[in-house]
Design an enzyme around this catalytic site. Structure first.
Site, PDB file in Angstrom:
ATOM      1  N   ASP A 111       0.825  -1.200   0.000  1.00 33.76           N
ATOM      2  CA  ASP A 111       0.000   0.000   0.000  1.00 33.76           C
ATOM      3  C   ASP A 111       0.866   1.260   0.000  1.00 33.76           C
ATOM      4  O   ASP A 111       1.883   1.318   0.701  1.00 33.76           O
ATOM      5  CB  ASP A 111      -0.887  -0.017   1.258  1.00 33.76           C
ATOM      6  CG  ASP A 111      -1.871   1.129   1.275  1.00 33.76           C
ATOM      7  OD1 ASP A 111      -2.756   1.140   0.401  1.00 33.76           O
ATOM      8  OD2 ASP A 111      -1.751   2.015   2.139  1.00 33.76           O
ATOM      9  N   GLU A 160      12.984 -15.905  -0.484  1.00 30.97           N
ATOM     10  CA  GLU A 160      13.081 -17.141   0.318  1.00 30.97           C
ATOM     11  C   GLU A 160      11.828 -17.990   0.169  1.00 30.97           C
ATOM     12  O   GLU A 160      11.831 -19.181   0.454  1.00 30.97           O
ATOM     13  CB  GLU A 160      13.229 -16.785   1.813  1.00 30.97           C
ATOM     14  CG  GLU A 160      14.543 -16.156   2.185  1.00 30.97           C
ATOM     15  CD  GLU A 160      14.503 -15.664   3.638  1.00 30.97           C
ATOM     16  OE1 GLU A 160      13.827 -16.294   4.495  1.00 30.97           O
ATOM     17  OE2 GLU A 160      15.136 -14.628   3.915  1.00 30.97           O
TER      18      GLU A 160
HETATM   19  C1  GLC Z   1      -4.143   3.252  -0.600  1.00 32.01           C
HETATM   20  C2  GLC Z   1      -5.390   2.433  -0.517  1.00 32.01           C
HETATM   21  C3  GLC Z   1      -6.508   3.287  -0.026  1.00 32.01           C
HETATM   22  C4  GLC Z   1      -6.132   3.808   1.347  1.00 32.01           C
HETATM   23  C5  GLC Z   1      -4.793   4.512   1.329  1.00 32.01           C
HETATM   24  C6  GLC Z   1      -4.270   4.734   2.708  1.00 32.01           C
HETATM   25  O1  GLC Z   1      -4.228   4.257  -1.544  1.00 32.01           O
HETATM   26  O2  GLC Z   1      -5.670   1.840  -1.765  1.00 32.01           O
HETATM   27  O3  GLC Z   1      -7.727   2.615   0.013  1.00 32.01           O
HETATM   28  O4  GLC Z   1      -7.117   4.705   1.785  1.00 32.01           O
HETATM   29  O5  GLC Z   1      -3.819   3.764   0.659  1.00 32.01           O
HETATM   30  O6  GLC Z   1      -3.846   3.527   3.267  1.00 32.01           O
END
Ligand code: GLC
Length: 529
Positions: free
Chosen positions: A207, A249
């Protein structure tokens, strides 16, 4: 549970996989409490296997106060009780694998929940403060934030604590940013990766992958100044090399959420000792226009080639306007900044185009991401503001409709309460619109011409394209035509007029009916051999 698929043991599976994104909260509700859960996903594994997908990417399923749909993680090693238990997740991973489907989990390294033990300890004044970005404020009494950064969700990126200090959060105040210059933060994330790889996951989605590292001086943002104080900083690559060593790994793979306009900078994340893949947001936000799409495809392939990474093709996800809606609007691209309530939409047109786009993306070289409900042709829902939970809405002062419109719980059975999501007594966590049953899986399953049938057929027939490179073929204006070396051909007509199909070809699949004279109408795609 049936025979293992041939792709099962292919170490390169991720180079051409079809990956289905599961937003657990809205996918299927096993216990009838109105919130989707792992029990629900387990009952739908035969559905997913029937669709033919190779892997599932789960949005965060960890313990979370759900201030940002689970992207505010309180414990990366526990499943949120609303979704189930760790033992259930392990079962799900194993059962999916038995049906030939791999699992990808979503790791959120940029920030944690304000309920995470580290942040709680930091608030209590412990040494954990160093794991975050705490700073005194500016102004005579420290009443101004330490710098001028704004949150991705609107408003300042800093929140002041009663003790006078401020802490940084690039997203909601309940999502404090971690300090990636601290070795403990690095170590912890490598341990989290191991934890999930040990449980049999095949991959990890990262993310906000380009935001982790901040300029240690935390300077004000100056437009155009290079490097940016927190986007795409060079120090990130060393972090991901460390992650790659862990993944290797386990033969694990990464897909990064990397939003960067600069294609050369984007490709750096995909060097052979870093991430395997990253989401192709330029394709996802590209308007429905032959020239723009062709340029986007060419740029994508050109940027990936030097680093030897496969492209990914994405039409939507849990953050953006659903495809059939986007393509039915005057602006067929996507931009967070221009989202508003009440945008006029021609859903019939958008659906025709989305069907053609499905055949386009499934014919391109690389892997394809499919967001739950896309295979049902679900539209974006205009959720009543009183029900909206997404922080983007509130933090925009109620102007931005937020992202809940693409997160409405799926319709499974047209004649059941809540279209088969939740139970008679408990409504789904987000209300479904009145026409939801018409999109239900049981209304589309095995129905010729339905969106679901189109997706299933396309995924089944996709191997006809082989794994060769793409070559553009001559075509009239507004028509995309290409073949894959030794494989099938794809034609997408984005011009307003029907076009002839090439001679001596056989139709494998079309996204919509052909004209009475056999020609390919506008907003329609065809696969030919
Ligand atoms: C990313 C995710 C989103 C979230 C953001 C903060 O963009 O896809 O849904 O709100 O990160 O974690």
């Amino acid at each position: 549970m049936g025979q293992p698929t041939p792709a099962r043991n292919d170490p390169d599976w991720w180079r051409s996989a079809v990956i289905y994104q599961v937003y657990v909260r809205s996918f299927a509700d096993g216990d009838g409490d109105g919130t989707g859960d792992l029990a629900g996903v387990r009952t739908k594994l035969p559905y997913l296997a029937g669709l033919g997908v190779d892997a599932l990417w789960f949005n965060p399923w960890y313990l979370s106060p759900m201030k940002d749909g689970g992207y505010d993680v309180a414990d990366y090693r526990a499943i949120d009780p609303a979704f189930g238990t760790l033992a259930e997740a392990e079962k799900l991973i194993a059962e999916a694998r038995e049906t030939g489907i791999r699992t990808i989990v979503d790791i959120v390294p940029n920030h944690v929940s304000d309920q995470h033990p580290w942040f709680r300890a930091a608030l209590a004044g412990g040494p954990e403060r160093e794991l975050f970005h705490f700073r005194p404020g500016r102004g005579a009494h420290g009443e101004l934030p330490p710098n001028d950064w704004t949150s991705e969700f609107g408003g300042p990126a800093w929140t002041r604590l009663p003790d006078g200090d401020w802490y940084l959060h690039l997203f909601a105040p309940e999502q404090p940013d971690l300090n990636w210059a601290h070795p403990v933060v690095r170590q912890e994330h490598e341990d989290i990766l191991r934890f999930w790889f040990e449980r049999g996951v095949a991959g990890v989605r990262i993310d906000s992958a380009a935001l982790l590292v901040k300029d240690p001086r935390l300077p004000d943002f100056v437009a155009g100044r290079d490097p940016h104080p927190y986007v795409d900083r060079d120090e990130l690559h060393d972090i991901y090399r460390g992650w790659r060593a862990v993944a290797d790994e386990y033969d694990g793979v990464f897909v990064g959420e990397v939003w960067l306009p600069d294609t050369e900078r984007f490709a750096r994340y995909l060097r052979p000792d870093e991430l395997h893949t990253a989401f192709n947001f330029s394709f996802m936000t590209c308007p429905w226009d032959a020239g723009r799409l062709r340029a986007s495809i060419d740029d994508t392939l050109a940027e990936h080639a030097p680093v030897g990474a496969p492209a990914t093709w994405v039409l939507c996800n849990h953050d953006v306007t659903r495809t059939v809606t986007r393509y039915g609007r005057a602006d067929t691209g996507f931009d967070f900044a221009t989202k508003t309530f009440g945008t006029p939409t021609d859903l019939a047109l958008g659906t025709r185009r989305a069907r053609a786009a499905a055949l386009l993306s499934l014919a391109l070289p690389g892997s394809v991401y499919l967001y739950q409900g896309e295979e049902l042709g679900l539209p974006e829902v205009e959720v009543d503001p009183e029900h909206i939970q997404d922080p983007m809405h509130a933090r925009s002062g109620g102007v931005d409709p937020g992202r809940d419109g693409c997160r409405v719980p799926l319709p499974w059975a047209a004649d059941e309460p809540y279209a088969g999501f939740g139970s008679r007594d408990t409504a789904p966590w987000l209300p479904q619109p009145d026409d939801w049953p018409s999109y239900a899986v049981d209304r589309q399953q095995d129905v010729p011409g339905s969106m679901l049938t189109l997706y299933r057929e396309a995924i089944r027939l996709r191997p006809a394209f082989g794994d060769g490179p793409l070559t553009w073929l001559p075509a009239p204006d507004g028509v995309l035509a290409f073949t894959r070396e030794g494989g099938a051909r794809c034609l997408v007509n984005l011009s307003g007029t029907p076009v002839d199909l090439p001679e001596h070809t056989r139709v494998l699949l079309t996204s919509g009916p052909r004209a009475a004279d056999g020609r390919l109408p506008g907003d329609t795609a065809v696969w030919l051999v």
